[in-house]
Write a protein that holds these residues in place. Structure first.
Motif, mmCIF file in Angstrom:
data_model
loop_
_atom_site.group_PDB
_atom_site.id
_atom_site.type_symbol
_atom_site.label_atom_id
_atom_site.label_comp_id
_atom_site.label_asym_id
_atom_site.label_seq_id
_atom_site.Cartn_x
_atom_site.Cartn_y
_atom_site.Cartn_z
ATOM 1 N N VAL A 94 0.834 -1.198 0.000
ATOM 2 C CA VAL A 94 0.000 0.000 0.000
ATOM 3 C C VAL A 94 0.870 1.250 0.000
ATOM 4 O O VAL A 94 2.002 1.241 0.490
ATOM 5 C CB VAL A 94 -0.947 0.007 1.231
ATOM 6 N N GLU A 95 0.343 2.314 -0.591
ATOM 7 C CA GLU A 95 0.917 3.654 -0.467
ATOM 8 C C GLU A 95 -0.200 4.577 -0.023
ATOM 9 O O GLU A 95 -1.364 4.348 -0.347
ATOM 10 C CB GLU A 95 1.518 4.124 -1.797
ATOM 11 N N PHE A 96 0.180 5.615 0.705
ATOM 12 C CA PHE A 96 -0.796 6.559 1.222
ATOM 13 C C PHE A 96 -0.631 7.912 0.552
ATOM 14 O O PHE A 96 0.485 8.376 0.330
ATOM 15 C CB PHE A 96 -0.654 6.701 2.742
ATOM 16 N N ASP A 97 -1.764 8.543 0.253
ATOM 17 C CA ASP A 97 -1.777 9.891 -0.293
ATOM 18 C C ASP A 97 -2.045 10.865 0.836
ATOM 19 O O ASP A 97 -2.736 10.534 1.805
ATOM 20 C CB ASP A 97 -2.879 10.025 -1.357
ATOM 21 N N GLY A 98 -1.501 12.071 0.718
ATOM 22 C CA GLY A 98 -1.749 13.111 1.711
ATOM 23 C C GLY A 98 -1.317 12.714 3.108
ATOM 24 O O GLY A 98 -1.992 13.039 4.082
ATOM 25 N N LEU A 99 -0.190 12.037 3.220
ATOM 26 C CA LEU A 99 0.279 11.533 4.506
ATOM 27 C C LEU A 99 0.759 12.681 5.393
ATOM 28 O O LEU A 99 1.502 13.558 4.940
ATOM 29 C CB LEU A 99 1.409 10.530 4.270
ATOM 30 N N THR A 100 0.306 12.671 6.646
ATOM 31 C CA THR A 100 0.750 13.664 7.628
ATOM 32 C C THR A 100 1.143 12.951 8.909
ATOM 33 O O THR A 100 0.730 11.815 9.155
ATOM 34 C CB THR A 100 -0.345 14.703 7.959
ATOM 35 N N VAL A 101 1.929 13.631 9.712
ATOM 36 C CA VAL A 101 2.353 13.094 11.002
ATOM 37 C C VAL A 101 2.124 14.153 12.071
ATOM 38 O O VAL A 101 2.291 15.346 11.832
ATOM 39 C CB VAL A 101 3.831 12.627 10.957
ATOM 40 N N THR A 102 1.695 13.679 13.243
ATOM 41 C CA THR A 102 1.534 14.547 14.405
ATOM 42 C C THR A 102 2.338 13.939 15.545
ATOM 43 O O THR A 102 2.023 12.840 16.001
ATOM 44 C CB THR A 102 0.057 14.661 14.830
ATOM 45 N N PRO A 103 3.394 14.620 15.996
ATOM 46 C CA PRO A 103 4.143 14.097 17.138
ATOM 47 C C PRO A 103 3.401 14.401 18.440
ATOM 48 O O PRO A 103 2.686 15.393 18.541
ATOM 49 C CB PRO A 103 5.466 14.870 17.077
ATOM 50 N N TYR A 104 3.555 13.504 19.414
ATOM 51 C CA TYR A 104 2.967 13.733 20.734
ATOM 52 C C TYR A 104 3.802 12.994 21.768
ATOM 53 O O TYR A 104 4.636 12.154 21.434
ATOM 54 C CB TYR A 104 1.493 13.299 20.786
ATOM 55 N N VAL A 105 3.602 13.313 23.029
ATOM 56 C CA VAL A 105 4.334 12.663 24.113
ATOM 57 C C VAL A 105 3.464 11.540 24.668
ATOM 58 O O VAL A 105 2.310 11.763 25.026
ATOM 59 C CB VAL A 105 4.708 13.659 25.225
ATOM 60 N N ALA A 106 4.027 10.332 24.723
ATOM 61 C CA ALA A 106 3.313 9.164 25.249
ATOM 62 C C ALA A 106 4.073 8.624 26.451
ATOM 63 O O ALA A 106 5.291 8.775 26.546
ATOM 64 C CB ALA A 106 3.214 8.094 24.172
ATOM 65 N N GLU A 107 3.347 8.004 27.349
ATOM 66 C CA GLU A 107 3.968 7.372 28.511
ATOM 67 C C GLU A 107 4.322 5.937 28.149
ATOM 68 O O GLU A 107 3.522 5.224 27.559
ATOM 69 C CB GLU A 107 3.015 7.381 29.700
#
Length: 142
Positions: A94-107
């Motif tokens: 698979v390939e994804f179009d309009g891919l974005t990433v959101t970083p966040y802090v996880a425990e």
């Protein structure tokens, strides 16, 4: 400088060795709006479209075990259709179009770590150059 929202990334940045669909595409439940007998599908905060999720295997041979499978959320009017299975492969590339990433802090066991949420506007077979699969095109026309 802090990045407070999603930012665009390329498929090759996130999955340089490729990716494979390893689950069904499912609705993402909005836990704040849902009740025990009445599930409500989550809507994307930016587009207002329903949100779907799919588990993906990262083909990077050096990826850590806990990072091998990730969830990609897709905002779309209708349930996205994964690409057809490729001959001789146990999973669907698979390939994804309009891919974005959101970083966040996880425990992680009491220790904070940086994690990432992946979102896309669509998925397709590798090399389809932004063209949805025929089954997806038929759904969009409905």
């Amino acid at each position: 400088m802090a990045i407070k929202s999603r930012f665009a990334v390329s498929m090759g940045d996130v999955f340089p060795h490729g990716a494979f669909v390893v689950s069904e595409v499912e609705q993402v439940r909005d836990f704040e709006k849902s009740s025990a007998g009445r599930p409500v599908q989550q809507l994307d905060k930016e587009s207002g479209l329903p949100v779907w999720s799919v588990s993906v295997l990262d083909a990077d041979p050096e990826a850590r075990r806990q990072d091998k499978t990730v969830v990609v959320k897709i905002a779309a009017h209708v349930q996205p259709v994964p690409p057809e299975a490729a001959a001789g492969l146990p999973f669907r590339p698979v390939e994804f179009d309009g891919l974005t990433v959101t970083p966040y802090v996880a425990e992680n066991g009491g220790r904070p770590r940086v994690a990432y949420s992946l979102r896309a506007s669509g998925m397709r077979a590798p090399g389809a150059h932004g063209k949805p699969s025929p089954r997806q095109s038929n759904q969009d026309a409905a």
